[in-house]
Design a protein around this motif. Structure first.
Motif, PDB file in Angstrom:
ATOM      1  N   ALA A  30       0.986  -1.081   0.092  1.00 51.65           N
ATOM      2  CA  ALA A  30      -0.090  -0.164  -0.135  1.00 51.65           C
ATOM      3  C   ALA A  30       0.948   1.304   0.118  1.00 51.65           C
ATOM      4  O   ALA A  30       0.580   2.211  -0.811  1.00 51.65           O
ATOM      5  CB  ALA A  30      -1.033  -0.080   1.237  1.00 51.65           C
ATOM      6  N   ILE A  31       2.013   1.348   0.825  1.00 56.42           N
ATOM      7  CA  ILE A  31       2.750   2.295   0.826  1.00 56.42           C
ATOM      8  C   ILE A  31       3.680   2.478  -0.575  1.00 56.42           C
ATOM      9  O   ILE A  31       3.720   3.654  -1.028  1.00 56.42           O
ATOM     10  CB  ILE A  31       3.860   2.372   2.131  1.00 56.42           C
ATOM     11  CG1 ILE A  31       3.221   2.532   3.373  1.00 56.42           C
ATOM     12  CG2 ILE A  31       5.003   3.424   1.963  1.00 56.42           C
ATOM     13  CD1 ILE A  31       4.150   2.316   4.503  1.00 56.42           C
ATOM     14  N   LYS A  33       2.691   1.673  -3.565  1.00 56.42           N
ATOM     15  CA  LYS A  33       1.657   2.059  -4.557  1.00 56.42           C
ATOM     16  C   LYS A  33       1.429   3.760  -4.144  1.00 56.42           C
ATOM     17  O   LYS A  33       1.355   4.470  -5.129  1.00 56.42           O
ATOM     18  CB  LYS A  33       0.338   1.393  -4.224  1.00 56.42           C
ATOM     19  CG  LYS A  33      -0.800   1.841  -5.220  1.00 56.42           C
ATOM     20  CD  LYS A  33      -2.059   1.170  -5.397  1.00 56.42           C
ATOM     21  CE  LYS A  33      -3.123   1.411  -6.303  1.00 56.42           C
ATOM     22  NZ  LYS A  33      -4.262   0.868  -6.214  1.00 56.42           N
ATOM     23  N   PHE A  34       1.392   4.135  -2.864  1.00 53.04           N
ATOM     24  CA  PHE A  34       1.109   5.500  -2.425  1.00 53.04           C
ATOM     25  C   PHE A  34       2.452   6.404  -3.245  1.00 53.04           C
ATOM     26  O   PHE A  34       2.233   7.484  -3.599  1.00 53.04           O
ATOM     27  CB  PHE A  34       0.903   5.880  -1.237  1.00 53.04           C
ATOM     28  CG  PHE A  34       1.340   7.130  -0.642  1.00 53.04           C
ATOM     29  CD1 PHE A  34       0.430   8.041  -0.927  1.00 53.04           C
ATOM     30  CD2 PHE A  34       2.548   7.558  -0.002  1.00 53.04           C
ATOM     31  CE1 PHE A  34       0.518   9.522  -0.620  1.00 53.04           C
ATOM     32  CE2 PHE A  34       2.607   8.848   0.180  1.00 53.04           C
ATOM     33  CZ  PHE A  34       1.875  10.031   0.016  1.00 53.04           C
ATOM     34  N   LEU A  35       3.448   5.812  -2.915  1.00 55.66           N
ATOM     35  CA  LEU A  35       4.896   6.526  -3.372  1.00 55.66           C
ATOM     36  C   LEU A  35       4.839   6.752  -5.026  1.00 55.66           C
ATOM     37  O   LEU A  35       5.118   7.792  -5.487  1.00 55.66           O
ATOM     38  CB  LEU A  35       6.125   5.537  -2.813  1.00 55.66           C
ATOM     39  CG  LEU A  35       6.084   5.744  -1.460  1.00 55.66           C
ATOM     40  CD1 LEU A  35       7.610   4.738  -1.225  1.00 55.66           C
ATOM     41  CD2 LEU A  35       6.731   7.023  -0.815  1.00 55.66           C
ATOM     42  N   LEU A  37       2.283   7.040  -6.832  1.00 58.49           N
ATOM     43  CA  LEU A  37       1.130   7.728  -7.183  1.00 58.49           C
ATOM     44  C   LEU A  37       1.576   9.145  -7.040  1.00 58.49           C
ATOM     45  O   LEU A  37       1.228   9.977  -7.529  1.00 58.49           O
ATOM     46  CB  LEU A  37      -0.213   7.424  -6.449  1.00 58.49           C
ATOM     47  CG  LEU A  37      -0.795   6.248  -6.750  1.00 58.49           C
ATOM     48  CD1 LEU A  37      -2.102   6.059  -6.123  1.00 58.49           C
ATOM     49  CD2 LEU A  37      -1.180   6.008  -8.490  1.00 58.49           C
ATOM     50  N   TYR A  38       2.181   9.497  -5.742  1.00 58.00           N
ATOM     51  CA  TYR A  38       2.968  10.711  -5.281  1.00 58.00           C
ATOM     52  C   TYR A  38       3.980  11.041  -6.601  1.00 58.00           C
ATOM     53  O   TYR A  38       3.898  12.304  -6.748  1.00 58.00           O
ATOM     54  CB  TYR A  38       3.475  10.578  -3.974  1.00 58.00           C
ATOM     55  CG  TYR A  38       4.403  11.839  -3.864  1.00 58.00           C
ATOM     56  CD1 TYR A  38       4.072  13.012  -3.380  1.00 58.00           C
ATOM     57  CD2 TYR A  38       5.973  11.888  -4.080  1.00 58.00           C
ATOM     58  CE1 TYR A  38       4.620  14.053  -3.278  1.00 58.00           C
ATOM     59  CE2 TYR A  38       6.730  12.653  -3.854  1.00 58.00           C
ATOM     60  CZ  TYR A  38       5.981  13.956  -3.368  1.00 58.00           C
ATOM     61  OH  TYR A  38       6.972  15.289  -3.286  1.00 58.00           O
TER      62      TYR A  38
END
Length: 342
Positions: A30-31, A33-35, A37-38
């Motif tokens: 999840a982290i 994927k967030f990175l 997208l960021y």
């Protein structure tokens, strides 16, 4: 050497080491994927802010045209070479991966240029999006053509069933598993969430201009380097985990994965010189042409070209080409672009 001393690159090297010694260090999905997208959102904003300052001139059209040209040249050259060494379905899939691009490699190159105070055009982020889909289209068209040729070669009364054949109406004659339609593949390619986020952020950055840049500076500027380092740590771990997928592969394929990036970058540099592109834009074009997709294209090809071996196009691009570009390619391409184009 300067690139190897960059903290973000060192975190990538550390990730490879941690994965190689089988450490239990990991970044939760999840982290990660967030990175991802960021980074795409920040990249889009940076491109949009730059475009709002430079506007849409001839340089933008030249850069996008060069990107589109390379998006067709690279996969067609790759297929012409690879079809002599592997099955044609595998050749189409590997060529598509190398004809497409790696967003992480591009983001790292962009940061490298900023660190060295080389101003690139914001439109090069759009060039990255342009280069994502043509290779997928070429792979799907080639695969469809190969299927038609195979079907035409099967004697009357026999239907293809999976990888073999069975008598029509006989045991196991259930028909071929139908791959995704070209329309569906293209829809998935052009509406991919990563690409839409990047383009949306570019539009927002362009619309808000300097005011938006000042407001978003803590997000898209101050945090960017640290987020990139964190993401490259995860990429290093992933590369180490995929070393095994390269073992046992044909030496020709491994050589292609190692040499092709430099060949593609050389073609891109020649095209950039012919078109009179600036050195920073040419460097980014070289990076895009030399990179290989290991996320979007493999995800699409898994269903669009099921006859191809995923360990080939995923393992080669991530296990060989990605680390070469990160450690050697980016500074080399930049140096050559500056030397040739000034």
């Amino acid at each position: 050497m300067q690139n190897l001393l960059d903290p973000a690159i060192l975190f990538f090297v550390f990730g490879v080491f941690a994965g190689a010694v089988r450490s239990n260090l990991e970044i939760p999905p999840a982290i990660a994927k967030f990175l991802s997208l960021y980074l795409l959102m920040a990249l889009g904003l940076k491109g949009g802010f730059a475009l709002s300052q430079s506007g849409f001139g001839a340089q933008v059209g030249v850069g996008l045209g060069a990107a589109l040209t390379m998006a067709f040249v690279v996969p067609l050259l790759g297929y012409a070479f690879l079809k002599r060494h592997v099955s044609r379905f595998d050749a189409a899939a590997v060529a598509a991966s190398y004809g497409s691009v790696s967003a992480v490699t591009f983001v790292t190159a962009m940061q490298f240029l900023e660190t060295n105070e080389l101003a690139y055009g914001g439109h090069m982020a759009a060039a990255m999006v342009i280069m994502e889909s043509p290779a997928i289209l070429i792979a799907v068209l080639l695969a469809n053509r190969l299927r038609q040729q195979a079907a035409a070669a099967v004697p009357a009364g026999v239907v293809v069933n999976g990888g073999g054949a069975a008598l029509a109406g006989g045991p196991g004659a259930t028909g071929a598993a139908s791959p995704l339609s070209l329309r569906k593949v293209l829809h998935e390619s052009f509406t991919d969430g990563a690409q839409m986020l990047l383009l949306g952020a570019m539009v927002i950055g362009y619309a808000t201009g300097d005011a938006g840049k000042a407001v978003m500076q803590p997000f898209s500027g101050d945090l960017f380097k640290g987020m990139l380092a964190f993401f490259l740590l995860d990429m290093g771990l992933m590369v180490a985990r995929n070393f095994s997928s390269v073992r046992g592969k044909s030496p020709v394929l491994v050589a292609y994965a190692a040499v092709a990036p430099f060949v593609h970058a050389s073609i891109a540099l020649a095209l950039a010189a012919l078109l009179g592109m600036s050195a920073p834009d040419a460097a980014l074009l070289m990076v895009l042409s030399a990179s290989a997709s290991y996320i979007v294209v493999p995800a699409v090809l898994r269903y669009a070209v099921p006859e191809a071996n995923p360990s080939l196009y995923f393992g080669l691009s991530l296990g060989v080409t990605f680390p070469i570009n990160m450690l050697i390619g980016i500074p080399l391409y930049t140096s050559l672009a500056v030397r040739v184009l000034g």
